[in-house]
Design a protein around this motif. Structure first.
Motif, PDB file in Angstrom:
ATOM      1  N   LYS A 243     -73.272  69.781 -31.108  1.00 40.43           N
ATOM      2  CA  LYS A 243     -74.497  69.179 -31.635  1.00 40.43           C
ATOM      3  C   LYS A 243     -74.336  69.054 -33.147  1.00 40.43           C
ATOM      4  O   LYS A 243     -74.805  69.900 -33.921  1.00 40.43           O
TER       5      LYS A 243
ATOM      6  N   TYR B   7     -74.994  61.762 -36.602  1.00 41.97           N
ATOM      7  CA  TYR B   7     -75.789  61.071 -35.583  1.00 41.97           C
ATOM      8  C   TYR B   7     -75.841  59.557 -35.771  1.00 41.97           C
ATOM      9  O   TYR B   7     -76.673  58.887 -35.172  1.00 41.97           O
TER      10      TYR B   7
ATOM     11  N   THR C  66     -85.692  68.568 -25.730  1.00 40.39           N
ATOM     12  CA  THR C  66     -86.627  69.483 -26.372  1.00 40.39           C
ATOM     13  C   THR C  66     -87.909  68.756 -26.780  1.00 40.39           C
ATOM     14  O   THR C  66     -88.995  69.312 -26.673  1.00 40.39           O
TER      15      THR C  66
ATOM     16  N   THR D 280     -82.959  71.606 -22.084  1.00 40.00           N
ATOM     17  CA  THR D 280     -83.948  71.142 -21.102  1.00 40.00           C
ATOM     18  C   THR D 280     -83.241  70.700 -19.825  1.00 40.00           C
ATOM     19  O   THR D 280     -83.740  70.915 -18.715  1.00 40.00           O
TER      20      THR D 280
HETATM   21  N1  PLP Z   1     -78.221  64.753 -25.803  1.00 43.19           N
HETATM   22  C1  PLP Z   1     -78.220  64.574 -27.133  1.00 43.19           C
HETATM   23  C2  PLP Z   1     -77.197  63.675 -27.750  1.00 43.19           C
HETATM   24  C3  PLP Z   1     -79.176  65.226 -27.932  1.00 43.19           C
HETATM   25  O1  PLP Z   1     -79.175  65.039 -29.256  1.00 43.19           O
HETATM   26  C4  PLP Z   1     -80.138  66.043 -27.319  1.00 43.19           C
HETATM   27  C5  PLP Z   1     -81.155  66.737 -28.116  1.00 43.19           C
HETATM   28  O2  PLP Z   1     -81.282  66.534 -29.289  1.00 43.19           O
HETATM   29  C6  PLP Z   1     -80.111  66.194 -25.937  1.00 43.19           C
HETATM   30  C7  PLP Z   1     -79.131  65.546 -25.206  1.00 43.19           C
HETATM   31  C8  PLP Z   1     -81.131  67.068 -25.236  1.00 43.19           C
HETATM   32  O3  PLP Z   1     -80.874  68.425 -25.508  1.00 43.19           O
HETATM   33  P1  PLP Z   1     -82.038  69.510 -25.518  1.00 43.19           P
HETATM   34  O4  PLP Z   1     -82.668  69.507 -24.171  1.00 43.19           O
HETATM   35  O5  PLP Z   1     -81.326  70.804 -25.803  1.00 43.19           O
HETATM   36  O6  PLP Z   1     -83.000  69.119 -26.587  1.00 43.19           O
END
Ligand code: PLP
Length: 273
Positions: A141, A145, A233, A202
């Motif tokens: 992460k 972006y 999230t 999630t």
């Molecule tokens: N995929 C990407 C590229 C994301 O940036 C995010 C969340 O920001 C998600 C999936 C969903 O992840 P999470 O449920 O942990 O927010």
């Protein structure tokens, strides 16, 4: 608003990070967006695990998770209005131009952000660009972006709130900031992590609580799926009522409705599942 920057609280205007911070100059930072419920973080342990994994993957120093927890608590205490989410950003830190990262230690910023209650359904598009399921930063992460920003802008041009990517072999992967689930013959499926998608928190909770299968799915599964929903999230579980030109007028369908209810109940009952 009060923000945590490198060891203490600052006003948003007074908080400073160096212009030579590697996160700014080359984008090798990582982040987490954490939902807050009545002013307390949701699933913080899972978010901190992912922060550590992302740091390791990017070769950043291991974040001090006790400090991150302290910073989250301090920021929530200092901003008594429940704004809905915390944003944790962690980078390699200040580095003189031309040398390696991290000479003055990493940068940790924790801020609060607002979140509107998302509608139960939304529109999404597919984009022609691919996610690389075997890249050096796949699954991390990171703050890089830009690709998501471009895809999201395309979605907005089409009146949609999310853009879905396939990976380089044409399999359904994820959205710019969400994971995707589809219902086929009454069964719930989501792409596996090997598709290149982020290990969404999630996604993991929904899959565990609702019994989803991890399945390699061709992108065109979206043309015949009975139901499609997104998880993140900021969205929790959100049904898709239009995908490109395809209308799904019954959204949220029965499987999605159940996933929404299960998520709401279980997440409300346990803040750190
Ligand atoms: N995929 C990407 C590229 C994301 O940036 C995010 C969340 O920001 C998600 C999936 C969903 O992840 P999470 O449920 O942990 O927010």
């Amino acid at each position: 608003m009060k923000i945590w920057v490198n060891g203490g609280l600052h006003t948003a205007e007074g908080a400073l990070v160096s212009v030579l911070d590697h996160g700014l100059t080359v984008g090798d930072g990582i982040f987490e967006t954490v939902k807050t419920v009545h002013g307390r973080p949701f699933a913080l342990t899972r978010h901190l695990d992912r922060l550590s994994r992302s740091a390791r993957g990017l070769g950043l120093p291991e974040p001090d998770l006790d400090e991150v927890r302290r910073a989250c608590a301090a920021v929530l205490d200092a901003n008594p209005v429940d704004l809905g989410r915390l944003r944790i950003t962690y980078t390699g830190g200040l580095s003189p131009l031309g040398s390696d990262r991290g000479e003055a230690g990493p940068t940790l910023v924790v801020a609060v952000g607002g979140t509107k209650r998302r509608p139960d359904t939304t529109a999404a598009i597919t984009v022609p660009w691919t996610r690389n399921e075997r890249g050096a930063v796949t699954g991390l992460k990171t703050t890089s972006y830009a690709e998501n920003v471009v895809a999201l802008a395309r979605a907005r041009e089409h009146g949609a709130s999310e853009a879905l990517f396939a990976n380089t072999v044409g399999a359904l992967c994820e959205g710019t900031g969400s994971n995707v689930f589809v219902v086929l013959d009454g069964e719930l499926h989501t792409p596996p992590l090997a598709s290149g998608c982020l290990a969404g928190i999630t996604r993991a909770l929904t899959a565990e609580w609702c019994g989803a299968h991890e399945t390699d799915l061709p992108l065109d599964v979206l043309e015949r799926a009975d139901e499609i929903f997104l998880t993140s999230t900021l969205r929790d579980v959100q049904a898709v009522h239009r995908l490109d030109d395809r209308q799904l007028p019954a959204a949220p369908g029965p499987v999605t409705t159940k996933a929404m209810r299960v998520f709401e109940e279980r997440a409300g009952a346990d803040l750190d599942p």
